[in-house]
Design an enzyme around this catalytic site. Structure first.
Site, PDB file in Angstrom:
ATOM      1  N   ARG A   1       2.321 -11.079  10.727  1.00 11.12           N
ATOM      2  CA  ARG A   1       2.818 -11.850  11.877  1.00 11.12           C
ATOM      3  C   ARG A   1       1.885 -12.994  12.259  1.00 11.12           C
TER       4      ARG A   1
ATOM      5  N   ASP B   1      -2.194  -8.817   9.018  1.00  3.05           N
ATOM      6  CA  ASP B   1      -0.971  -8.630   9.787  1.00  3.05           C
ATOM      7  C   ASP B   1      -0.089  -9.835   9.474  1.00  3.05           C
TER       8      ASP B   1
ATOM      9  N   ARG C   1      -1.585  -3.854   7.309  1.00  2.00           N
ATOM     10  CA  ARG C   1      -2.534  -3.704   8.409  1.00  2.00           C
ATOM     11  C   ARG C   1      -3.601  -2.651   8.114  1.00  2.00           C
TER      12      ARG C   1
ATOM     13  N   GLY D   1      19.664  -0.189  -1.466  1.00  2.00           N
ATOM     14  CA  GLY D   1      20.269   0.835  -0.628  1.00  2.00           C
ATOM     15  C   GLY D   1      19.204   1.889  -0.378  1.00  2.00           C
ATOM     16  N   PRO D   2      19.580   3.128  -0.046  1.00  2.47           N
ATOM     17  CA  PRO D   2      18.573   4.143   0.265  1.00  2.47           C
ATOM     18  C   PRO D   2      17.686   4.535  -0.924  1.00  2.47           C
TER      19      PRO D   2
ATOM     20  N   TYR E   1      22.620  -4.467   4.715  1.00  7.99           N
ATOM     21  CA  TYR E   1      23.152  -4.852   6.030  1.00  7.99           C
ATOM     22  C   TYR E   1      22.685  -6.243   6.460  1.00  7.99           C
TER      23      TYR E   1
ATOM     24  N   LEU F   1       7.935   1.493  -1.455  1.00  5.74           N
ATOM     25  CA  LEU F   1       8.486   0.681  -2.545  1.00  5.74           C
ATOM     26  C   LEU F   1       7.512  -0.405  -2.978  1.00  5.74           C
TER      27      LEU F   1
ATOM     28  N   GLY G   1       0.798  -1.231   0.000  1.00  9.96           N
ATOM     29  CA  GLY G   1       0.000   0.000   0.000  1.00  9.96           C
ATOM     30  C   GLY G   1       0.823   1.269   0.000  1.00  9.96           C
TER      31      GLY G   1
HETATM   32  C1  HXC Z   1      12.409   2.095  20.358  1.00  8.93           C
HETATM   33  C2  HXC Z   1      10.252   1.463  19.828  1.00  8.93           C
HETATM   34  C3  HXC Z   1      10.204   2.439  18.789  1.00  8.93           C
HETATM   35  C4  HXC Z   1      11.367   3.258  18.591  1.00  8.93           C
HETATM   36  C5  HXC Z   1       8.322   1.402  18.837  1.00  8.93           C
HETATM   37  N1  HXC Z   1       9.064   0.852  19.812  1.00  8.93           N
HETATM   38  N2  HXC Z   1       8.995   2.364  18.199  1.00  8.93           N
HETATM   39  N3  HXC Z   1      11.349   1.293  20.598  1.00  8.93           N
HETATM   40  N4  HXC Z   1      12.441   3.051  19.398  1.00  8.93           N
HETATM   41  N5  HXC Z   1      11.411   4.198  17.656  1.00  8.93           N
HETATM   42  C6  HXC Z   1       8.683  -0.208  20.730  1.00  8.93           C
HETATM   43  C7  HXC Z   1       7.444   0.171  21.538  1.00  8.93           C
HETATM   44  O1  HXC Z   1       7.782   0.953  22.669  1.00  8.93           O
HETATM   45  C8  HXC Z   1       6.906  -1.203  21.932  1.00  8.93           C
HETATM   46  O2  HXC Z   1       7.637  -1.773  22.980  1.00  8.93           O
HETATM   47  C9  HXC Z   1       7.222  -2.052  20.719  1.00  8.93           C
HETATM   48  O3  HXC Z   1       8.293  -1.383  20.009  1.00  8.93           O
HETATM   49  C10 HXC Z   1       6.033  -2.181  19.769  1.00  8.93           C
HETATM   50  O4  HXC Z   1       5.614  -0.857  19.426  1.00  8.93           O
HETATM   51  P1  HXC Z   1       4.194  -0.552  18.756  1.00  8.93           P
HETATM   52  O5  HXC Z   1       4.150   0.879  18.397  1.00  8.93           O
HETATM   53  O6  HXC Z   1       3.112  -1.127  19.599  1.00  8.93           O
HETATM   54  O7  HXC Z   1       4.308  -1.487  17.459  1.00  8.93           O
HETATM   55  P2  HXC Z   1       3.431  -1.521  16.143  1.00  8.93           P
HETATM   56  O8  HXC Z   1       2.203  -0.669  16.290  1.00  8.93           O
HETATM   57  O9  HXC Z   1       3.268  -2.957  15.779  1.00  8.93           O
HETATM   58  O10 HXC Z   1       4.336  -0.760  15.045  1.00  8.93           O
HETATM   59  C11 HXC Z   1       5.480  -1.377  14.484  1.00  8.93           C
HETATM   60  C12 HXC Z   1       6.627  -0.407  14.273  1.00  8.93           C
HETATM   61  C13 HXC Z   1       6.180   0.817  13.440  1.00  8.93           C
HETATM   62  C14 HXC Z   1       7.765  -1.184  13.635  1.00  8.93           C
HETATM   63  C15 HXC Z   1       7.076   0.084  15.635  1.00  8.93           C
HETATM   64  O11 HXC Z   1       7.289   1.694  13.235  1.00  8.93           O
HETATM   65  C16 HXC Z   1       5.607   0.427  12.110  1.00  8.93           C
HETATM   66  O12 HXC Z   1       4.406   0.210  12.020  1.00  8.93           O
HETATM   67  N6  HXC Z   1       6.427   0.307  11.051  1.00  8.93           N
HETATM   68  C17 HXC Z   1       6.003  -0.134   9.725  1.00  8.93           C
HETATM   69  C18 HXC Z   1       6.676   0.583   8.596  1.00  8.93           C
HETATM   70  C19 HXC Z   1       8.189   0.703   8.688  1.00  8.93           C
HETATM   71  O13 HXC Z   1       8.779   0.576   9.776  1.00  8.93           O
HETATM   72  N7  HXC Z   1       8.779   0.996   7.519  1.00  8.93           N
HETATM   73  C20 HXC Z   1      10.180   1.210   7.431  1.00  8.93           C
HETATM   74  C21 HXC Z   1      10.826   0.073   6.768  1.00  8.93           C
HETATM   75  S1  HXC Z   1      12.356   0.669   6.286  1.00  8.93           S
HETATM   76  P3  HXC Z   1       7.070  -1.722  24.535  1.00  8.93           P
HETATM   77  O14 HXC Z   1       8.124  -2.445  25.301  1.00  8.93           O
HETATM   78  O15 HXC Z   1       6.951  -0.273  24.875  1.00  8.93           O
HETATM   79  O16 HXC Z   1       5.754  -2.441  24.509  1.00  8.93           O
HETATM   80  C22 HXC Z   1      13.525  -0.470   6.225  1.00  8.93           C
HETATM   81  C23 HXC Z   1      14.757   0.083   5.525  1.00  8.93           C
HETATM   82  C24 HXC Z   1      15.990  -0.629   5.801  1.00  8.93           C
HETATM   83  O17 HXC Z   1      13.383  -1.544   6.658  1.00  8.93           O
HETATM   84  C25 HXC Z   1      17.232  -0.136   5.074  1.00  8.93           C
HETATM   85  C26 HXC Z   1      17.452   1.306   4.773  1.00  8.93           C
HETATM   86  C27 HXC Z   1      18.705   1.594   3.979  1.00  8.93           C
HETATM   87  P1  NAP Z   2       7.164   1.421   4.024  1.00  6.99           P
HETATM   88  O1  NAP Z   2       6.458   2.284   3.024  1.00  6.99           O
HETATM   89  O2  NAP Z   2       7.045   1.772   5.465  1.00  6.99           O
HETATM   90  O3  NAP Z   2       6.691  -0.075   3.780  1.00  6.99           O
HETATM   91  C1  NAP Z   2       6.511  -1.011   4.788  1.00  6.99           C
HETATM   92  C2  NAP Z   2       5.160  -1.656   4.595  1.00  6.99           C
HETATM   93  O4  NAP Z   2       5.042  -2.778   5.479  1.00  6.99           O
HETATM   94  C3  NAP Z   2       3.994  -0.712   4.904  1.00  6.99           C
HETATM   95  O5  NAP Z   2       3.136  -0.682   3.794  1.00  6.99           O
HETATM   96  C4  NAP Z   2       3.296  -1.336   6.108  1.00  6.99           C
HETATM   97  O6  NAP Z   2       1.884  -1.156   6.012  1.00  6.99           O
HETATM   98  C5  NAP Z   2       3.718  -2.792   5.972  1.00  6.99           C
HETATM   99  N1  NAP Z   2       3.699  -3.469   7.277  1.00  6.99           N
HETATM  100  C6  NAP Z   2       4.363  -3.123   8.392  1.00  6.99           C
HETATM  101  N2  NAP Z   2       4.054  -3.958   9.387  1.00  6.99           N
HETATM  102  C7  NAP Z   2       3.199  -4.865   8.882  1.00  6.99           C
HETATM  103  C8  NAP Z   2       2.513  -5.985   9.421  1.00  6.99           C
HETATM  104  N3  NAP Z   2       2.670  -6.357  10.694  1.00  6.99           N
HETATM  105  N4  NAP Z   2       1.703  -6.695   8.589  1.00  6.99           N
HETATM  106  C9  NAP Z   2       1.532  -6.341   7.314  1.00  6.99           C
HETATM  107  N5  NAP Z   2       2.150  -5.292   6.743  1.00  6.99           N
HETATM  108  C10 NAP Z   2       2.971  -4.565   7.521  1.00  6.99           C
HETATM  109  O7  NAP Z   2       8.737   1.377   3.745  1.00  6.99           O
HETATM  110  P2  NAP Z   2       9.568   1.097   2.401  1.00  6.99           P
HETATM  111  O8  NAP Z   2      10.760   1.956   2.467  1.00  6.99           O
HETATM  112  O9  NAP Z   2       8.713   1.119   1.200  1.00  6.99           O
HETATM  113  O10 NAP Z   2      10.071  -0.398   2.659  1.00  6.99           O
HETATM  114  C11 NAP Z   2       9.682  -1.487   1.821  1.00  6.99           C
HETATM  115  C12 NAP Z   2      10.714  -2.594   1.895  1.00  6.99           C
HETATM  116  O11 NAP Z   2      11.954  -2.117   1.390  1.00  6.99           O
HETATM  117  C13 NAP Z   2      11.009  -3.101   3.304  1.00  6.99           C
HETATM  118  O12 NAP Z   2      11.217  -4.488   3.270  1.00  6.99           O
HETATM  119  C14 NAP Z   2      12.279  -2.398   3.668  1.00  6.99           C
HETATM  120  O13 NAP Z   2      13.016  -3.094   4.659  1.00  6.99           O
HETATM  121  C15 NAP Z   2      12.972  -2.400   2.325  1.00  6.99           C
HETATM  122  N6  NAP Z   2      14.046  -1.440   2.183  1.00  6.99           N
HETATM  123  C16 NAP Z   2      13.753  -0.113   2.037  1.00  6.99           C
HETATM  124  C17 NAP Z   2      14.788   0.767   1.853  1.00  6.99           C
HETATM  125  C18 NAP Z   2      14.544   2.228   1.667  1.00  6.99           C
HETATM  126  O14 NAP Z   2      15.501   2.988   1.596  1.00  6.99           O
HETATM  127  N7  NAP Z   2      13.319   2.666   1.553  1.00  6.99           N
HETATM  128  C19 NAP Z   2      16.102   0.311   1.828  1.00  6.99           C
HETATM  129  C20 NAP Z   2      16.356  -1.048   1.987  1.00  6.99           C
HETATM  130  C21 NAP Z   2      15.307  -1.918   2.148  1.00  6.99           C
HETATM  131  P3  NAP Z   2       0.910  -1.030   7.287  1.00  6.99           P
HETATM  132  O15 NAP Z   2       1.458   0.004   8.186  1.00  6.99           O
HETATM  133  O16 NAP Z   2      -0.424  -0.699   6.662  1.00  6.99           O
HETATM  134  O17 NAP Z   2       0.865  -2.380   7.933  1.00  6.99           O
END
Ligand code: HXC
Ligand code: NAP
Length: 309
Positions: free
Chosen positions: A75, A73, A47, A197-198, A155, A27, A24
């Site tokens: 998970r 979800d 989600r 990468g980024p 990484y 990427l 949704g």
């Molecule tokens: C430390 C944190 C935190 C933070 C949450 N937690 N955010 N701890 N620093 N910034 C802790 C909370 O306190 C809680 O622990 C536990 O994690 C779960 O938090 P929730 O908010 O309840 O989790 P949830 O609602 O399931 O959300 C998941 C999430 C959120 C990962 C925290 O950020 C999310 O929804 N992300 C989805 C999208 C995403 O992250 N996209 C980026 C992918 S980029 P406690 O102990 O308090 O209960 C990527 C790029 C890689 O992977 C490479 C780049 C070059």
């Molecule tokens: P993003 O937009 O945040 O994408 C992450 C997606 O995962 C969101 O759509 C989120 O949707 C979904 N998600 C998170 N938790 C989930 C759950 N429990 N169940 C189902 N869906 C879930 O970030 P992005 O940058 O496009 O990342 C996409 C992929 O590229 C990831 O695997 C990331 O590690 C990888 N990556 C990104 C970069 C970068 O620079 N952007 C670099 C290296 C690798 P909901 O919140 O609706 O669940």
């Protein structure tokens, strides 16, 4: 031709059904858009159903092809099983699984609660193996070929501080990719990965460069090609690896990072910080010592002659 254009023929995925987890946003949305333009029916899941529905509508209007949004979800294995079933009933047999959903944030590891660690590992690794296992069992039972594509990061093999749960989980996905490439090839199932990468996305940027970090840290500065990635570049690579054109590619991880991780790895790569003037100065000093060496050599030769005489 340039890298922000699509590279494939329009009908590459005609009749194909593709699952994109986390499709949704970011990427996942970009890859879904391209697959859809190339004729695929795509199921996107995550989600937030409102986000998925909006994306599905937007992409459908662009491509004219079916995009099915389903809340899931990753998970939760039961939810995964259910969305796979619904996809088959709605779009037909599934051809490609793209494990893209992820969760991540930056933090010193000792500050993380065990629940925070679980959260990231469960979304990234468990989410990917839930879909992989469920899809694989189904393909094998039905004697249907399938393609798995996993999104990792560089990484996954170097490791990285401050994103340890993500690094551990992505490393696990990479191991799974390579293991199943061998084990399931006999069933006609290929397994590959992409290590980006980024690439600018709201999800990654807001979590990995929160607040002031974003102003202070320009990721392009440490990328040899001098820029971050464009979504279409990644979509092109994903389309290739998801398509039958890559039928002989199995167990591979393709890096798409402008040379970023190798720049960090090479012992002397940071010397590109040295300005030309300093290189000039060092060259002059070298020549100078070179001429000193020459003098020394003549002296030694002279000594030798003296002794010989
Ligand atoms: C430390 C944190 C935190 C933070 C949450 N937690 N955010 N701890 N620093 N910034 C802790 C909370 O306190 C809680 O622990 C536990 O994690 C779960 O938090 P929730 O908010 O309840 O989790 P949830 O609602 O399931 O959300 C998941 C999430 C959120 C990962 C925290 O950020 C999310 O929804 N992300 C989805 C999208 C995403 O992250 N996209 C980026 C992918 S980029 P406690 O102990 O308090 O209960 C990527 C790029 C890689 O992977 C490479 C780049 C070059
Ligand atoms: P993003 O937009 O945040 O994408 C992450 C997606 O995962 C969101 O759509 C989120 O949707 C979904 N998600 C998170 N938790 C989930 C759950 N429990 N169940 C189902 N869906 C879930 O970030 P992005 O940058 O496009 O990342 C996409 C992929 O590229 C990831 O695997 C990331 O590690 C990888 N990556 C990104 C970069 C970068 O620079 N952007 C670099 C290296 C690798 P909901 O919140 O609706 O669940």
């Amino acid at each position: 031709m340039n890298y922000s254009e699509g590279m494939f023929k329009d009908d590459v995925f005609k009749g194909k059904v593709i699952i994109v987890t986390g499709g949704g946003t970011g990427l996942g949305k970009s890859m879904t858009t391209y697959f859809s333009k190339l004729g695929a029916s795509v199921m996107i899941c995550s989600r937030k159903i409102e986000v998925l529905e909006k994306t599905a509508q937007e992409i459908h209007e662009l491509s004219g092809n079916k995009v099915l949004p389903l809340a899931c979800d990753v998970r939760d294995y039961d939810q995964v099983e259910q969305v796979i079933k619904t996809t088959q009933e709605t779009l037909g047999p599934i051809d490609v699984l793209l494990n893209n959903a992820a969760g991540n944030f930056v933090s010193p590891t000792e500050r993380l609660s065990h629940r925070a660690f679980d959260t990231v590992v469960d979304i990234v690794l468990k989410g990917s193996y839930n879909f992989t296992l469920c899809m694989g069992k189904d393909w094998i039972a039905k004697k249907k070929n399938g393609t798995i594509l996993n999104i990792v990061t560089t990484y996954a093999w170097t490791g990285s501080g401050y994103v340890v749960p993500s690094a551990a989980a992505k490393a696990g996905i990479l191991a799974m990719t390579r293991s199943l490439a061998v084990e399931w090839a006999k069933y006609g199932i290929r397994s590959n990965a992409i290590a980006p990468g980024p690439f600018p996305t709201e999800g990654a940027w807001s979590r990995l460069m929160p607040g002031k970090l974003r102003e202070k840290y320009d990721p392009a500065l440490k990328i040899p090609v001098g820029r971050v990635g464009e979504h279409q570049e990644l979509a092109n690579l994903a389309a290739y690896l998801a398509s039958d054109f890559s039928a002989y590619v199995n167990g591979e991880v393709v890096t798409i990072d402008g040379g970023e991780w190798l720049k960090g790895a090479g012992e002397f790569n940071q010397l590109d910080q040295i300005p030309e003037e300093l290189w000039d100065a060092m060259e002059m000093a070298r020549n100078k010592s070179g001429s000193k060496l020459k003098m020394a050599w003549n002296y030694i030769k002279g000594m030798y002659k003296i002794r010989k005489v």
